[in-house]
Design a protein around this motif. Structure first.
Motif, PDB file in Angstrom:
ATOM      1  N   SER A 456       0.823  -1.222   0.000  1.00  0.00           N
ATOM      2  CA  SER A 456       0.000   0.000   0.000  1.00  0.00           C
ATOM      3  C   SER A 456       0.856   1.271   0.000  1.00  0.00           C
ATOM      4  N   LEU A 457       2.117   1.123   0.446  1.00  0.00           N
ATOM      5  CA  LEU A 457       3.040   2.270   0.454  1.00  0.00           C
ATOM      6  C   LEU A 457       3.819   2.392  -0.856  1.00  0.00           C
ATOM      7  N   GLY A 458       3.476   1.535  -1.834  1.00  0.00           N
ATOM      8  CA  GLY A 458       4.068   1.671  -3.168  1.00  0.00           C
ATOM      9  C   GLY A 458       5.126   0.655  -3.526  1.00  0.00           C
ATOM     10  N   ALA A 459       5.474  -0.250  -2.610  1.00  0.00           N
ATOM     11  CA  ALA A 459       6.484  -1.282  -2.920  1.00  0.00           C
ATOM     12  C   ALA A 459       5.866  -2.323  -3.847  1.00  0.00           C
ATOM     13  N   SER A 460       6.652  -2.824  -4.791  1.00  0.00           N
ATOM     14  CA  SER A 460       6.159  -3.850  -5.699  1.00  0.00           C
ATOM     15  C   SER A 460       6.025  -5.180  -4.952  1.00  0.00           C
ATOM     16  N   THR A 461       5.323  -6.112  -5.578  1.00  0.00           N
ATOM     17  CA  THR A 461       5.104  -7.417  -4.953  1.00  0.00           C
ATOM     18  C   THR A 461       6.417  -8.122  -4.646  1.00  0.00           C
ATOM     19  N   MET A 462       7.313  -8.157  -5.635  1.00  0.00           N
ATOM     20  CA  MET A 462       8.571  -8.879  -5.449  1.00  0.00           C
ATOM     21  C   MET A 462       9.522  -8.134  -4.522  1.00  0.00           C
ATOM     22  N   LYS A 463       9.489  -6.808  -4.563  1.00  0.00           N
ATOM     23  CA  LYS A 463      10.324  -6.031  -3.649  1.00  0.00           C
ATOM     24  C   LYS A 463       9.871  -6.258  -2.207  1.00  0.00           C
ATOM     25  N   THR A 464       8.551  -6.302  -2.002  1.00  0.00           N
ATOM     26  CA  THR A 464       8.007  -6.592  -0.672  1.00  0.00           C
ATOM     27  C   THR A 464       8.436  -7.983  -0.214  1.00  0.00           C
ATOM     28  N   PHE A 465       8.372  -8.939  -1.145  1.00  0.00           N
ATOM     29  CA  PHE A 465       8.733 -10.316  -0.813  1.00  0.00           C
ATOM     30  C   PHE A 465      10.199 -10.408  -0.375  1.00  0.00           C
ATOM     31  N   PHE A 466      11.109  -9.858  -1.174  1.00  0.00           N
ATOM     32  CA  PHE A 466      12.541 -10.011  -0.894  1.00  0.00           C
ATOM     33  C   PHE A 466      13.030  -9.084   0.222  1.00  0.00           C
ATOM     34  N   ARG A 467      12.405  -7.887   0.380  1.00  0.00           N
ATOM     35  CA  ARG A 467      12.879  -6.930   1.383  1.00  0.00           C
ATOM     36  C   ARG A 467      12.184  -7.091   2.728  1.00  0.00           C
ATOM     37  N   ILE A 468      10.948  -7.602   2.730  1.00  0.00           N
ATOM     38  CA  ILE A 468      10.165  -7.698   3.969  1.00  0.00           C
ATOM     39  C   ILE A 468       9.989  -9.158   4.421  1.00  0.00           C
ATOM     40  N   THR A 469       9.455  -9.984   3.518  1.00  0.00           N
ATOM     41  CA  THR A 469       9.089 -11.352   3.906  1.00  0.00           C
ATOM     42  C   THR A 469      10.304 -12.255   4.098  1.00  0.00           C
TER      43      THR A 469
END
Length: 551
Positions: A456-469
């Motif tokens: 929701s803050l603008g991160a892409s799906t894959m960026k969220t996956f690799f940077r957060i998850t």
């Protein structure tokens, strides 16, 4: 809406790519084995001759009976030995219990055939214990070879798996159930049998299945100490790789029969476990308590005796690795000659083991992260099917997978036989489930809202996956990867089928040196493997914060 479609497309693509990998390196090879078993190797015509040959000759049926007898006896003995061990460790305060748990784990993590080799040194016809008993008491002990020896080695090797499973299950049992049983005058063994055993039956079945599959698939132990007591993995190996011309079609037919048998056992275990399953929440978990008197002495004696016997092979192999050798014979005195010989003669095997295992682990980590995420967070029919595919290696013995890969990839369009790639493919397929399960366990605890907030803050799906998850999954991934690493470096049944002179691993080198009678070199290599295993386990405990392993 478009963001959701994009997210589905990306993970659908990733799932499809992983599917292709499993189809190419697991499903197609198993299908090729199936096809090969139904077609005559000479004429190329459809035939049931291989199956007729197998079922019509007592020689082959005896091998099946031998395997069933070994696996059933090993499974039952492991439960009988390790069940009470786990109960004692969970309910009675044992001195040094933390160290004992680690030693029990170490005893289970080495390759079974190394235990077989160690017991040859101890209880063989010229073994240390055998000679000592004869010289002191004048009694000739039964030697280690044959059914009894296989039973001893595999029971000591695999009973720690039951210990780990049962110990984990007992932590989920509420102590109030035990107190309620005691208030109704149900105590001691009767309480354990009436209350605890029904509660942990699904766990016993799961642990028993793992022991059964490992004992059934073990190649090295019966090959080293069977002496005519032929089991199915040895039969398959001899039929596929024979000095007088092996018949890979017949080996394929035996493999199909074995896979059908193990599949039936697997499904039967699942059915019974589901019927016997209980939901438990231990608000008041069982805690070990101090005991006094005879029961305390008996408990300590049982735990210490089992640990000592289980660790005896590793300790004695390490001791012999420092003994002087004259040719192939141990002599008085100590030296590092065996280690020098190991590095000079089979140094390539040590390098190959680290290189192949290291490369395999990198692939396993990356793939396991994706599979765990797809099956846990992107639930779908495809993800469920993928999850089923990852379980197939549990029911396919390593030697059969090795034969399947060799049969499939020894001709165009893809030739991998004789290369490191075919070994890596086999290792990945067989050992990937450890890291998947460990990664998925952590992922179940990650709240979906964290990812949704990042997107929701603008991160892409894959960026969220690799940077957060992925960072949140890391502890589970690394813990699983270490278990995969340990199982890879101690792998023999697949390696013995697929290796060449350029891709020989340490386990293959140990096996060949034992067969040749070079016990000093074999001892040095076995000790190195044990040291690597211990370091890996300690690293696992450090990173996971646990003192136990869940398979």
């Amino acid at each position: 809406m478009s963001g959701r479609m994009k997210r589905m497309d990306i993970w659908s693509f990733i799932t499809a790519v992983i599917f292709v990998g499993y189809i190419v390196f697991l499903i197609v090879p198993l299908f090729m084995i199936l096809i090969k078993s139904f077609f005559d190797g000479t004429t190329g015509e459809f035939s049931l001759a291989y199956f007729h040959k197998f079922f019509s000759k007592a020689y082959y049926m005896n091998a099946v009976w031998n395997s069933v007898k070994v696996t059933v006896c090993v499974t039952l003995l492991s439960i009988i030995v390790a069940g009470p061990l786990a109960y004692i460790m969970s309910t009675i305060r044992i001195k040094g219990s933390g160290t004992i748990r680690i030693l029990i784990l170490i005893s289970s993590m080495s390759a079974p055939f190394i235990g077989a080799y160690a017991w040859i040194l101890l209880l063989g016809r010229s073994g240390v214990i055998t000679k000592f008993v004869y010289q002191v008491l004048g009694v000739r002990m039964p030697d280690i070879y044959g059914f009894a020896g296989i039973l001893l080695v595999l029971t000591l090797q695999l009973s720690p798996l039951i210990f780990m499973y049962v110990s984990g299950a007992l932590k989920n049992v509420d102590h109030s159930l035990m107190e309620a049983a005691e208030s109704m005058n149900c105590t001691g063994i009767r309480r354990m049998w009436k209350v605890l055993v029904p509660l942990i039956t699904p766990t016993l079945l799961a642990g028993g299945l793992l022991v059964f599959m490992r004992a059934f698939a073990d190649f090295g132990t019966p090959m080293l100490i069977g002496e005519g007591y032929r089991t199915v993995p040895v039969l398959i190996f001899n039929e596929f790789i024979s000095e007088v011309g092996g018949d890979d079609g017949f080996a394929a037919a035996i493999s199909v029969i074995v896979i059908l048998f193990t599949t039936v056992i697997f499904l039967l275990q699942k059915y019974i476990a589901n019927r016997k399953s209980y939901s438990m929440s231990a608000l008041n978990p069982i805690e070990p308590k101090r005991k006094k008197g005879l029961s305390n002495i008996a408990a300590h004696a049982y735990v210490y005796l089992f640990t000592a016997i289980a660790m005896m092979p590793q300790v004695y192999v390490a001791y012999t690795s420092f003994q002087k050798t004259s040719g192939k014979i141990f002599v008085k005195g100590y030296s590092l000659d065996s280690y020098r010989a190991a590095f000079s003669k089979v140094g390539d095997a040590i390098y190959n083991t680290f290189f192949l295992a290291g490369l395999t682990i990198l692939i396993i980590i990356f793939t396991a992260i994706l599979i765990a995420y797809a099956t846990v967070k992107r639930k779908s029919a495809a993800a469920n099917l993928l999850d089923t595919f990852t379980m197939l290696p549990y029911i396919v013995p390593g030697s059969i997978l090795g034969i399947a890969l060799l049969v499939t990839f020894n001709k165009q369009p893809i030739i991998l036989s004789g290369t490191a790639a075919i070994l890596i493919a086999a290792f990945v397929i067989r050992r990937l489930p450890y890291t998947i399960r460990s990664s998925a366990a952590v992922l179940h605890q990650v709240n979906d809202s964290i990812e949704e907030a990042a997107i929701s803050l603008g991160a892409s799906t894959m960026k969220t996956f690799f940077r957060i998850t992925v960072p949140m999954m890391l502890s589970g991934v690394i813990a699983g990867a270490i278990l995969s690493w340990i199982s890879i470096i101690t792998e023999l049944s697949t390696s013995i089928i697929l290796y060449t002179g350029k891709t020989r691993t340490m386990t293959v080198a140990v096996y060949t040196e034992v067969v040749r009678g070079n016990y000093g070199v074999a001892a040095a290599l076995s000790t190195l493997l044990t040291v690597i295993t211990v370091i890996s386990l300690l690293l696992f405990f450090k990173l996971s914060g646990k003192k136990e392993v869940t398979m």
